[in-house]
Write a protein that holds these residues in place. Structure first.
Motif, PDB file in Angstrom:
ATOM      1  N   THR A 138       0.863  -1.190   0.000  1.00 57.57           N
ATOM      2  CA  THR A 138       0.000   0.000   0.000  1.00 57.57           C
ATOM      3  C   THR A 138       0.896   1.237   0.000  1.00 57.57           C
ATOM      4  OG1 THR A 138      -0.013   0.220   2.422  1.00 57.57           O
ATOM      5  CG2 THR A 138      -1.738  -1.180   1.463  1.00 57.57           C
ATOM      6  N   ILE A 139       0.282   2.413   0.055  1.00 58.21           N
ATOM      7  CA  ILE A 139       1.040   3.667   0.173  1.00 58.21           C
ATOM      8  C   ILE A 139       1.925   3.614   1.429  1.00 58.21           C
ATOM      9  CG2 ILE A 139       0.796   6.164   0.636  1.00 58.21           C
ATOM     10  CD1 ILE A 139      -1.880   5.959  -0.956  1.00 58.21           C
ATOM     11  N   LEU A 140       1.440   2.929   2.464  1.00 59.39           N
ATOM     12  CA  LEU A 140       2.172   2.882   3.739  1.00 59.39           C
ATOM     13  C   LEU A 140       3.198   1.753   3.786  1.00 59.39           C
ATOM     14  CD1 LEU A 140      -0.823   3.193   6.259  1.00 59.39           C
ATOM     15  CD2 LEU A 140       0.631   5.059   5.430  1.00 59.39           C
ATOM     16  N   PHE A 141       2.926   0.667   3.080  1.00 58.37           N
ATOM     17  CA  PHE A 141       3.639  -0.597   3.320  1.00 58.37           C
ATOM     18  C   PHE A 141       4.231  -1.166   2.039  1.00 58.37           C
ATOM     19  CE2 PHE A 141       3.079  -5.393   3.772  1.00 58.37           C
ATOM     20  CZ  PHE A 141       4.140  -5.584   4.646  1.00 58.37           C
ATOM     21  N   ASN A 142       5.547  -1.388   2.069  1.00 56.55           N
ATOM     22  CA  ASN A 142       6.203  -2.091   0.970  1.00 56.55           C
ATOM     23  C   ASN A 142       6.874  -3.305   1.600  1.00 56.55           C
ATOM     24  OD1 ASN A 142       8.025  -3.095  -0.832  1.00 56.55           O
ATOM     25  ND2 ASN A 142       8.774  -1.114  -1.523  1.00 56.55           N
ATOM     26  N   LYS A 143       6.310  -4.479   1.327  1.00 56.07           N
ATOM     27  CA  LYS A 143       6.732  -5.647   2.124  1.00 56.07           C
ATOM     28  C   LYS A 143       8.195  -6.029   1.949  1.00 56.07           C
ATOM     29  CE  LYS A 143       4.501  -9.070  -0.948  1.00 56.07           C
ATOM     30  NZ  LYS A 143       3.633  -8.141  -1.675  1.00 56.07           N
ATOM     31  N   SER A 144       8.824  -5.609   0.851  1.00 59.21           N
ATOM     32  CA  SER A 144      10.231  -5.995   0.699  1.00 59.21           C
ATOM     33  C   SER A 144      11.175  -5.017   1.400  1.00 59.21           C
ATOM     34  CB  SER A 144      10.588  -6.126  -0.782  1.00 59.21           C
ATOM     35  OG  SER A 144      10.380  -4.902  -1.425  1.00 59.21           O
ATOM     36  N   THR A 145      10.644  -3.943   1.985  1.00 56.35           N
ATOM     37  CA  THR A 145      11.550  -3.020   2.687  1.00 56.35           C
ATOM     38  C   THR A 145      11.184  -2.848   4.160  1.00 56.35           C
ATOM     39  OG1 THR A 145      10.225  -1.103   2.069  1.00 56.35           O
ATOM     40  CG2 THR A 145      12.044  -1.666   0.604  1.00 56.35           C
ATOM     41  N   VAL A 146      10.216  -3.623   4.643  1.00 56.55           N
ATOM     42  CA  VAL A 146       9.787  -3.445   6.034  1.00 56.55           C
ATOM     43  C   VAL A 146      10.202  -4.651   6.876  1.00 56.55           C
ATOM     44  CG1 VAL A 146       7.787  -3.294   7.574  1.00 56.55           C
ATOM     45  CG2 VAL A 146       7.857  -1.912   5.487  1.00 56.55           C
ATOM     46  N   LEU A 147      10.817  -4.372   8.003  1.00 57.76           N
ATOM     47  CA  LEU A 147      11.180  -5.441   8.942  1.00 57.76           C
ATOM     48  C   LEU A 147      10.237  -5.375  10.136  1.00 57.76           C
ATOM     49  CD1 LEU A 147      15.018  -4.915   8.780  1.00 57.76           C
ATOM     50  CD2 LEU A 147      13.828  -7.002   8.063  1.00 57.76           C
ATOM     51  N   TYR A 148       9.643  -6.514  10.462  1.00 57.90           N
ATOM     52  CA  TYR A 148       8.738  -6.566  11.612  1.00 57.90           C
ATOM     53  C   TYR A 148       9.555  -6.449  12.892  1.00 57.90           C
ATOM     54  CZ  TYR A 148       5.360  -8.467  14.975  1.00 57.90           C
ATOM     55  OH  TYR A 148       4.534  -8.643  16.058  1.00 57.90           O
ATOM     56  N   GLY A 149       9.100  -5.551  13.777  1.00 55.80           N
ATOM     57  CA  GLY A 149       9.773  -5.408  15.070  1.00 55.80           C
ATOM     58  C   GLY A 149      10.853  -4.337  15.093  1.00 55.80           C
ATOM     59  N   ILE A 150      11.097  -3.658  13.955  1.00 50.81           N
ATOM     60  CA  ILE A 150      12.182  -2.673  13.898  1.00 50.81           C
ATOM     61  C   ILE A 150      11.967  -1.540  14.904  1.00 50.81           C
ATOM     62  CG2 ILE A 150      11.190  -1.284  11.996  1.00 50.81           C
ATOM     63  CD1 ILE A 150      14.951  -2.093  12.396  1.00 50.81           C
TER      64      ILE A 150
END
Length: 203
Positions: A138-150
């Motif tokens: 989405t506009i907020l979320f790009n799954k290949s650049t987001v790390l869970y828990g960062i």
């Protein structure tokens, strides 16, 4: 127009925050989901800290809740929380329905702790549905650049100067609960090369 883009982003962040609270309330009402998390070894304070939630296996619980809050269909869809049924041979489509149903919900936050996506784990395996379901890009979320828990790990990573990468939300939450707080997780996808800058620093 950056101003317009900004207000759209803020609107979507507000929707994600309301959804997170809705899922948190849902967990408080579900003994089954609470038992599942307890069985997996999660303490109450950890569940609270990571804002883990739950949504019943119903078609429009979240959608109806967000409509009462006066959000538009377009914005709720842009946030990645609802979808339209696929059209079958030209038949009139029914309305929107919730993307996440019957799942334990893990909010995924940006590095400042604002919820930008979700990963939902199915509570009762029906052999048909994916065990884990993630928000779409989405506009907020790009799954290949987001790390869970960062958002929770960044302080410890700075202090220790290294991070531990695990797969999946549950491993991450349990690592942090055990005091290994420089841990981050991938959201079921490979990280893209664009994550590294020329100096090999992760974005």
């Amino acid at each position: 127009n950056t101003q317009q883009h900004k207000t759209e982003k803020e609107k979507l962040l507000a929707i994600m925050e309301d959804a997170t609270e809705f899922f948190e309330e849902g967990l408080k009402k579900s003994k089954e989901a609470q038992d599942y998390l307890q069985k997996r070894g999660l303490k109450g304070e950890t569940v609270k800290k990571f804002r883990i939630g739950y949504i019943l296996a119903d078609w429009r619980l979240l959608y109806n809740h967000l409509k009462i809050k006066k959000y538009t269909d377009a914005d709720i869809e842009k946030a990645g929380l609802i979808k339209k049924p696929e059209e079958i041979a030209g038949t009139a489509t029914k309305g929107y329905y919730d993307r996440f149903r019957g799942r334990v919900m893990f909010p995924i936050s940006d590095s400042s702790g604002r919820v930008i996506a979700f990963s939902g784990r199915i509570l009762v395996d029906d052999e048909k549905s994916a065990k884990y379901l993630n928000s779409p890009d989405t506009i907020l979320f790009n799954k290949s650049t987001v790390l869970y828990g960062i958002d929770k790990a960044k302080q410890d990573i700075r202090v220790k100067n290294y991070s531990i990468l695990v797969e999946g939300q549950m491993d991450l939450v349990l690592s942090h609960q055990a005091g290994i707080k420089n841990t981050v997780a991938v959201s079921g996808t490979a990280l893209a090369d664009t994550l590294l800058s020329k100096e090999n620093v992760v974005n």
